[in-house]
Design a protein around this motif. Structure first.
Motif, short mmCIF file in Angstrom:
data_model
loop_
_atom_site.label_atom_id
_atom_site.label_comp_id
_atom_site.label_asym_id
_atom_site.label_seq_id
_atom_site.Cartn_x
_atom_site.Cartn_y
_atom_site.Cartn_z
N LYS A 1 -14.65 -9.15 -8.05
CA LYS A 1 -14.60 -8.49 -9.36
C LYS A 1 -14.40 -9.52 -10.45
CE LYS A 1 -12.90 -4.02 -7.90
NZ LYS A 1 -11.89 -3.00 -8.07
N ALA B 1 -6.31 -4.21 -0.78
CA ALA B 1 -6.79 -3.06 0.00
C ALA B 1 -8.29 -3.09 0.26
CB ALA B 1 -6.41 -1.76 -0.71
N HIS B 2 -9.05 -3.75 -0.60
CA HIS B 2 -10.50 -3.65 -0.52
C HIS B 2 -11.24 -4.97 -0.31
CE1 HIS B 2 -10.13 0.53 -1.64
NE2 HIS B 2 -9.44 0.19 -2.70
N SER B 3 -10.50 -6.06 -0.17
CA SER B 3 -11.16 -7.36 -0.04
C SER B 3 -11.30 -7.80 1.41
CB SER B 3 -10.37 -8.44 -0.81
OG SER B 3 -10.40 -8.20 -2.17
N LYS C 1 -19.43 -11.14 -8.17
CA LYS C 1 -20.27 -10.40 -7.21
C LYS C 1 -21.43 -11.27 -6.76
CE LYS C 1 -19.47 -5.59 -8.28
NZ LYS C 1 -20.03 -4.32 -8.65
N ILE D 1 0.84 -1.20 0.00
CA ILE D 1 0.00 0.00 0.00
C ILE D 1 0.88 1.25 0.00
CG2 ILE D 1 -1.76 1.29 1.28
CD1 ILE D 1 -2.74 -1.41 0.00
N ARG E 1 -3.18 -4.60 -6.00
CA ARG E 1 -3.23 -3.67 -4.86
C ARG E 1 -4.66 -3.46 -4.40
NH1 ARG E 1 -6.13 0.76 -3.55
NH2 ARG E 1 -5.08 2.02 -2.05
N ASP E 2 -5.57 -3.26 -5.35
CA ASP E 2 -6.97 -3.06 -4.99
C ASP E 2 -7.56 -4.29 -4.32
OD1 ASP E 2 -6.83 -0.51 -6.01
OD2 ASP E 2 -8.02 -0.94 -7.82
#
Length: 180
Positions: A119, A100-102, A133, A26, A96-97
């Motif tokens: 995703k 960071a978002h999971s 999703k 991050i 990275r996403d």
């Protein structure tokens, strides 16, 4: 704290080595984005304050496309393989996403922490065209994968720095940045 997300319980805590490496990813990613902003500011001949106010970008794809368009507009050619940089940064951003978002989950078949992928679509024959999703996929993430990701981001930062230098040499009088 144990909650369920779909089939598997969530992981509220990760091993320290995972947390450390995710923190590195991050942090280095933020530095990479800052380096890209410097390239855009250089091409636009604006300072960092003006750049933060005037240049709106979201995804890495937008940054790299903007850089390519500005270089073309100014007649700048570089040795840096922009197509390779573009695709590599897009993959690194996706990684990275994901981190960071999971939500992390526990799978009974493995001690390896897994992230819940929401995703894209399944790449499995038993679930053709099923959106993640709707039916999330668990993806095991090893410490070696995290370390390889950190190393790839560091390599991309060096490439972006080299790109900055290549562009800087071709501009008539680049503005000197007051930021380090």
């Amino acid at each position: 704290m144990e909650l369920r997300t779909g089939t598997y319980p969530t992981r509220y805590r990760l091993p320290v080595s995972y947390s450390t490496e995710i923190g590195r990813i991050i942090t280095r990613w933020a530095f990479l984005e800052w380096r890209l902003r410097r390239v855009v500011n250089l091409l636009l001949d604006i300072g960092p304050k003006e750049g933060r106010l005037a240049v709106r970008t979201g995804r890495i794809d937008d940054y790299v496309t903007m850089i390519e368009d500005l270089m073309k507009l100014k007649g700048i050619t570089v040795q840096t393989d922009m197509a390779h940089l573009h695709s590599g940064l897009t993959q690194l951003e996706w990684n990275r996403d994901l981190l960071a978002h999971s939500v992390w989950v526990k799978h009974p078949a493995t001690k390896t922490p897994m992230v819940q992928v929401l995703k894209g679509k399944w790449a499995h024959p038993s679930k053709p065209k099923t959106k993640r999703k709707v039916d999330p996929q668990g993806e095991p993430i090893t410490l070696q994968q995290l370390r390889a990701n950190t190393k790839s981001i560091a390599g991309a930062i060096l490439t972006i720095h080299a790109l900055y230098e290549e562009i800087s040499r071709q501009l008539p009088s680049p503005r000197k940045s007051s930021e380090p």
